[in-house]
Design a protein around this motif. Structure first.
Motif, PDB file in Angstrom:
ATOM      1  N   GLU A 161       1.211  -1.147  -0.326  1.00  0.00           N
ATOM      2  CA  GLU A 161      -0.363  -0.619   0.443  1.00  0.00           C
ATOM      3  C   GLU A 161       0.777   1.389  -0.460  1.00  0.00           C
ATOM      4  N   LEU A 162       1.943   1.035   0.534  1.00  0.00           N
ATOM      5  CA  LEU A 162       2.439   1.881   1.011  1.00  0.00           C
ATOM      6  C   LEU A 162       3.631   2.831  -0.224  1.00  0.00           C
ATOM      7  N   THR A 163       4.433   1.888  -0.763  1.00  0.00           N
ATOM      8  CA  THR A 163       4.981   1.911  -1.355  1.00  0.00           C
ATOM      9  C   THR A 163       4.821   2.132  -3.312  1.00  0.00           C
ATOM     10  N   GLY A 164       4.991   3.488  -3.156  1.00  0.00           N
ATOM     11  CA  GLY A 164       4.609   3.658  -4.754  1.00  0.00           C
ATOM     12  C   GLY A 164       5.697   3.436  -6.089  1.00  0.00           C
ATOM     13  N   ASP A 165       4.955   4.649  -7.232  1.00  0.00           N
ATOM     14  CA  ASP A 165       6.361   4.579  -8.409  1.00  0.00           C
ATOM     15  C   ASP A 165       6.139   3.312  -8.681  1.00  0.00           C
ATOM     16  N   GLU A 166       7.488   3.226  -9.951  1.00  0.00           N
ATOM     17  CA  GLU A 166       8.029   1.350 -10.261  1.00  0.00           C
ATOM     18  C   GLU A 166       8.190   0.607  -8.888  1.00  0.00           C
TER      19      GLU A 166
END
Length: 346
Positions: free
Chosen positions: A173-178
């Motif tokens: 949920e908290l890790t975004g982007d590529e």
């Protein structure tokens, strides 16, 4: 120390008499560690003999550190900064731990310094020392009376499985982007790695360090010392009694993080850093196993738990990065990409 303060003593304090040639000082000389040292609390060095760590803010009791330090002294475990005293007192109506006094270890450097040097140099001789140190710590903690006979309850799903699944869900949920896309594409693979935690844990539950990474291991003039028994600051309400494999997994993943730091900050080639991490990990585990076997306690380590705990730890590193230190994300993501190289584009 007058009431309402209290002092719990562990070992006798060394003499702090000031230099007779400097009578005008009146008290032993104090200094802090300087701005280059990252501190959650505030520590001062007194007369180059004692470190006083003031907890900022004070932490309500019960706190794990005084009990653990007292037991380590009784068990004869000496590979830590000598514990001298704990200062307690009331804060806003609650009894709190205010400060800890421990020995000053000359020429001490933490693992985020000395271990990165080893990674850059490609040297893994230290790993055996760390394995023995971790095993000796667990052997001592396993005799703590409140935990010596603990075994896991046979409940399903196991608390360890629930905790790990929650960490993975939060990391996704908290890790975004590529990075987030890469992680999500491998979510099923990561869940599969956590499956050993679905079964009841049969290895002994002992009082563990709870935050055992290379940053908690000082290399000083006379050897190595493990410090900071406050527990993992990113995990709330964790049972202090856990399988030893949880500490071991955090220590082995921290070696992988060291390799990522060496790549990013020292320009170490990724292939060489990965090879170093693999050799260091193997050396640490071999020494840890051998020490437990020599002391008649090989049962303390369930090796089948190491990998799932390593996966959970990387998830917790991603959570920590998202919440507190975004620039740290490169380390756990670098480790995960190293583990799943067959799934990376060439």
């Amino acid at each position: 120390m007058p009431p309402p303060f209290g002092v719990r003593r562990f070992l006798p304090l060394p003499t702090l008499s000031h230099d007779p040639a400097r009578l005008h000082i009146g008290v032993p000389r104090e200094r802090d560690f300087g701005p280059h040292v990252d501190q959650t609390n505030y520590s001062v060095v007194v007369a180059e003999k004692v470190v006083v760590k003031w907890l900022t803010p004070p932490v309500p009791l019960p706190h794990p550190t005084p009990e653990i330090l007292s037991h380590l002294v009784e068990a004869g475990f000496n590979d830590t900064a000598p514990p001298y005293a704990a200062l307690t007192g009331p804060v806003d109506g609650r009894e709190c731990l205010l400060a800890l006094a421990t020995g000053y270890l000359p020429e001490a450097r933490d693992g985020w310094e000395w271990c990165v040097d080893e990674a850059e140099a490609g040297d893994t001789a230290f790993a055996a020392d760390l394995g023995r140190l971790a095993a000796d710590l667990h052997l001592a903690l396993s005799t703590l009376p409140a935990t010596a006979a603990r075994t896991a309850a046979a409940e399903l799903p196991s608390p360890a499985a629930v905790r790990a699944a929650g960490a993975l869900a939060e990391a996704l949920e908290l890790t975004g982007d590529e990075d987030g896309q890469w992680l999500a594409a491998r979510a099923d693979r990561l869940r599969h790695e956590l499956e050993p935690l679905d079964a009841p844990i049969t290895s002994p539950l002992i009082r563990i360090h709870g935050d055992l990474h290379v940053g908690q291991i000082l290399r000083w003039r006379d050897g190595y010392a493990v410090i900071d028994f406050d527990g993992n600051p990113t995990v709330t309400d964790a049972d202090p009694c856990q399988p030893a494999a949880r500490d071991v997994a955090q220590l082995t993943t921290s070696l992988e993080h060291v390799a990522q730091v060496a790549i990013k900050r020292r320009g170490t080639p990724p292939e060489r850093a990965a090879d170093w991490a693999g050799r260091a990990r193997a050396g640490l585990l071999a020494a840890y196993r051998a020490r437990l076997a020599a002391r008649g306690r090989p049962d303390l380590l369930d090796e089948g738990l190491i990998r799932p705990f390593e996966i959970e730890q990387e998830c917790r590193e991603l959570i920590y990065a998202a919440r507190h230190l975004p620039r740290w994300r490169y380390a756990p993501m670098g480790v995960l990409r190293t583990w799943y190289t067959e799934e990376n584009p060439s």
